[in-house]
Design a protein around this motif. Structure first.
Motif, PDB file in Angstrom:
ATOM      1  N   TRP A 137      37.789  43.410  52.882  1.00 13.93           N
ATOM      2  CA  TRP A 137      37.163  43.093  51.643  1.00 13.93           C
ATOM      3  C   TRP A 137      37.956  41.770  51.169  1.00 13.93           C
ATOM      4  O   TRP A 137      39.008  41.970  51.007  1.00 13.93           O
ATOM      5  CB  TRP A 137      36.940  44.220  50.882  1.00 13.93           C
ATOM      6  CG  TRP A 137      36.558  43.916  49.521  1.00 13.93           C
ATOM      7  CD1 TRP A 137      37.121  43.712  48.231  1.00 13.93           C
ATOM      8  CD2 TRP A 137      34.983  43.848  49.303  1.00 13.93           C
ATOM      9  NE1 TRP A 137      36.369  43.602  47.250  1.00 13.93           N
ATOM     10  CE2 TRP A 137      34.962  43.660  47.838  1.00 13.93           C
ATOM     11  CE3 TRP A 137      33.920  44.080  49.831  1.00 13.93           C
ATOM     12  CZ2 TRP A 137      33.663  43.561  47.101  1.00 13.93           C
ATOM     13  CZ3 TRP A 137      32.655  43.956  49.216  1.00 13.93           C
ATOM     14  CH2 TRP A 137      32.620  43.512  47.886  1.00 13.93           C
ATOM     15  N   PHE A 182      27.669  47.019  48.030  1.00 13.05           N
ATOM     16  CA  PHE A 182      28.570  46.739  46.937  1.00 13.05           C
ATOM     17  C   PHE A 182      27.770  46.606  45.885  1.00 13.05           C
ATOM     18  O   PHE A 182      26.473  46.157  45.685  1.00 13.05           O
ATOM     19  CB  PHE A 182      29.620  45.702  47.224  1.00 13.05           C
ATOM     20  CG  PHE A 182      28.820  44.171  47.299  1.00 13.05           C
ATOM     21  CD1 PHE A 182      28.796  43.354  46.392  1.00 13.05           C
ATOM     22  CD2 PHE A 182      28.905  43.992  48.827  1.00 13.05           C
ATOM     23  CE1 PHE A 182      28.141  42.298  46.943  1.00 13.05           C
ATOM     24  CE2 PHE A 182      28.282  42.407  49.273  1.00 13.05           C
ATOM     25  CZ  PHE A 182      27.935  41.326  47.896  1.00 13.05           C
ATOM     26  N   ASP A 239      37.814  37.680  43.137  1.00 14.04           N
ATOM     27  CA  ASP A 239      36.678  38.281  42.420  1.00 14.04           C
ATOM     28  C   ASP A 239      35.865  36.980  41.775  1.00 14.04           C
ATOM     29  O   ASP A 239      34.855  37.382  40.876  1.00 14.04           O
ATOM     30  CB  ASP A 239      37.126  38.963  41.192  1.00 14.04           C
ATOM     31  CG  ASP A 239      37.830  40.235  41.620  1.00 14.04           C
ATOM     32  OD1 ASP A 239      37.305  41.000  42.665  1.00 14.04           O
ATOM     33  OD2 ASP A 239      38.887  40.878  40.930  1.00 14.04           O
ATOM     34  N   VAL A 263      30.849  35.641  44.988  1.00 15.39           N
ATOM     35  CA  VAL A 263      30.187  36.815  45.506  1.00 15.39           C
ATOM     36  C   VAL A 263      30.947  37.086  46.781  1.00 15.39           C
ATOM     37  O   VAL A 263      31.077  36.081  47.639  1.00 15.39           O
ATOM     38  CB  VAL A 263      28.715  36.472  45.724  1.00 15.39           C
ATOM     39  CG1 VAL A 263      28.236  37.816  46.634  1.00 15.39           C
ATOM     40  CG2 VAL A 263      28.031  36.308  44.451  1.00 15.39           C
ATOM     41  N   PHE A 309      27.956  44.876  41.407  1.00 15.05           N
ATOM     42  CA  PHE A 309      28.772  44.163  40.545  1.00 15.05           C
ATOM     43  C   PHE A 309      28.971  45.001  39.067  1.00 15.05           C
ATOM     44  O   PHE A 309      27.848  45.149  38.596  1.00 15.05           O
ATOM     45  CB  PHE A 309      27.938  42.748  40.337  1.00 15.05           C
ATOM     46  CG  PHE A 309      28.765  41.807  39.345  1.00 15.05           C
ATOM     47  CD1 PHE A 309      29.779  41.204  39.616  1.00 15.05           C
ATOM     48  CD2 PHE A 309      28.082  41.569  38.169  1.00 15.05           C
ATOM     49  CE1 PHE A 309      30.539  40.102  38.662  1.00 15.05           C
ATOM     50  CE2 PHE A 309      28.663  40.720  36.968  1.00 15.05           C
ATOM     51  CZ  PHE A 309      30.073  39.918  37.469  1.00 15.05           C
ATOM     52  N   LEU A 315      23.922  44.599  44.684  1.00 13.96           N
ATOM     53  CA  LEU A 315      23.821  43.547  45.043  1.00 13.96           C
ATOM     54  C   LEU A 315      23.614  43.388  46.566  1.00 13.96           C
ATOM     55  O   LEU A 315      23.361  42.384  47.042  1.00 13.96           O
ATOM     56  CB  LEU A 315      24.934  42.406  44.730  1.00 13.96           C
ATOM     57  CG  LEU A 315      24.999  42.086  43.223  1.00 13.96           C
ATOM     58  CD1 LEU A 315      26.297  41.116  42.989  1.00 13.96           C
ATOM     59  CD2 LEU A 315      24.136  41.362  42.891  1.00 13.96           C
ATOM     60  N   ARG A 331      33.807  42.541  38.130  1.00  8.83           N
ATOM     61  CA  ARG A 331      34.473  42.441  39.699  1.00  8.83           C
ATOM     62  C   ARG A 331      33.258  43.211  40.563  1.00  8.83           C
ATOM     63  O   ARG A 331      32.269  43.777  39.898  1.00  8.83           O
ATOM     64  CB  ARG A 331      35.624  43.536  39.454  1.00  8.83           C
ATOM     65  CG  ARG A 331      36.721  43.193  38.584  1.00  8.83           C
ATOM     66  CD  ARG A 331      37.695  44.016  38.665  1.00  8.83           C
ATOM     67  NE  ARG A 331      38.404  44.248  40.014  1.00  8.83           N
ATOM     68  CZ  ARG A 331      39.176  45.125  40.440  1.00  8.83           C
ATOM     69  NH1 ARG A 331      39.854  46.003  39.444  1.00  8.83           N
ATOM     70  NH2 ARG A 331      39.647  45.397  41.534  1.00  8.83           N
ATOM     71  N   TYR A 332      33.530  43.077  41.825  1.00  9.06           N
ATOM     72  CA  TYR A 332      32.658  43.295  42.793  1.00  9.06           C
ATOM     73  C   TYR A 332      33.462  44.542  43.436  1.00  9.06           C
ATOM     74  O   TYR A 332      34.777  44.904  43.515  1.00  9.06           O
ATOM     75  CB  TYR A 332      32.314  42.522  43.813  1.00  9.06           C
ATOM     76  CG  TYR A 332      31.615  41.054  43.386  1.00  9.06           C
ATOM     77  CD1 TYR A 332      30.348  41.065  43.297  1.00  9.06           C
ATOM     78  CD2 TYR A 332      32.469  39.934  42.798  1.00  9.06           C
ATOM     79  CE1 TYR A 332      29.509  40.140  42.898  1.00  9.06           C
ATOM     80  CE2 TYR A 332      31.972  39.041  42.452  1.00  9.06           C
ATOM     81  CZ  TYR A 332      30.561  38.868  42.317  1.00  9.06           C
ATOM     82  OH  TYR A 332      29.879  37.680  41.878  1.00  9.06           O
TER      83      TYR A 332
END
Length: 332
Positions: free
Chosen positions: A105, A3, A109, A112, A5, A95, A11-12
């Motif tokens: 998921w 993922f 947000d 992490v 950032f 990340l 947001r991730y």
């Protein structure tokens, strides 16, 4: 799963195995509404056991300030900063570079993310105090609540569906591609082909379980849910002795089974889910969910008719289909 950032939105972003970024919202995974961004500007994809970024945009892509011309790609490393078209734009920070996997998921947000990478069978949020069971069957994910109902309602989960447990919301991310070969492999092992060997202590306070088939033997250890399987095996053995037809053997009402176990229905369901999970872990190519324990009309039974039962190291009963092999290393 990998993922990024997004420094612009804070947001991730979980990465699909072939993840697209661009201005045309209808065709990309991550949409950027900026005039200097191409309709399809960048891809990040998993290939050759690594994640690679590729620029498709006319205005280029920058990785740590290095310009990538149109059609140029490079492998990613942790900590890379990716910007599109304008090197001074807020960057995407790399990340995590884990391989693609189906996962839950977290929809939070503010921190992490710690996604739940999915195997084939899960008790959520934890095995000791589960709220839900999540399992893969025929390449689809299904969800069941851990409740006191006789037959918990099974729900099909599609990609991006929400799941709530432990007072938190999660989203199902589908990343793994299951081809026809893998689908066939998942059906090779059948629970009915295995012999269940129960080894009980004299007071029946502990139950050891072994599975065997031909030269295969699995020691499942001593677990409380093995006694549930033993009780169901005993009911089936009784019906076999009575001469009942195979499809009529071993059925017992859920309330009666819970009474025999000395627990309520919810606790009994937890035993059932733990038994399924343990066998799913040991037999990764077996369809355990509906074959270990079968349900109909408020009743359930064990989906096998090959048993041996030892007590204190001495065999006390077995089914006609059981093998003639005497089990070594049983308790005395």
């Amino acid at each position: 799963m990998a993922f990024l950032f997004d420094a612009n939105t804070q947001r991730y972003i979980p990465l699909a195995p072939h993840h697209t970024v661009g201005r045309l919202a209808s065709i990309v995974d991550t949409h950027l509404d900026r005039p200097y961004i191409s309709k399809l500007h960048m891809t990040i994809e998993w290939r050759d056991e690594h994640w690679h970024v590729k620029n498709l945009g006319l205005n280029g892509t920058y990785v740590n300030g290095d310009f990538l011309a149109q059609g140029v790609s490079r492998p990613l490393v942790l900590g890379d900063d990716i910007t599109l078209a304008e090197p001074n734009d807020p960057a995407f920070k790399v990340l995590d570079l884990s391989p693609p996997a189906d996962m839950l998921w977290p929809l939070n947000d503010s921190q992490v993310p710690q996604p739940v990478v999915l195997a084939r069978y899960h008790l959520l949020p934890e095995e000791e105090n589960p709220e839900l069971t999540l399992f893969l069957q025929d390449q689809q994910w299904y969800l069941e609540p851990v409740t006191g109902h006789e037959e918990p309602v099974t729900r099909l989960l599609n990609a991006d569906d929400a799941v709530t447990f432990d007072n938190q919301q999660w989203r199902l991310i589908r990343a793994q591609v299951y081809g026809p070969t893998e689908a066939r492999m998942q059906s090779i092992d059948k629970i009915s082909q295995f012999e269940f060997v129960f080894d009980l202590s004299l007071d029946e306070e502990s139950t050891q379980l072994y599975l065997q088939r031909d030269q295969q033997k699995f020691d499942l250890g001593e677990r409380s849910h093995h006694y549930l399987l033993f009780l169901l095996a005993r009911h089936r053995l009784e019906d076999i002795a009575r001469g009942l037809a195979c499809n009529s053997q071993g059925w017992v009402y859920a309330e009666q089974l819970a009474l025999e176990l000395g627990v309520d229905n919810t606790h009994m369901n937890i035993y059932i889910y733990r038994a399924r999970k343990q066998l799913s872990d040991i037999l990764p190519h077996a369809q355990v969910q509906n074959s270990l324990l079968e349900r109909r009309g408020g009743k359930l039974r064990i989906g096998c008719d090959r048993f041996k039962v030892y007590k204190g190291g001495e065999i006390i009963e077995q089914s006609p289909k059981a093998s003639s092999i005497v089990q070594p290393e049983l308790s005395v």
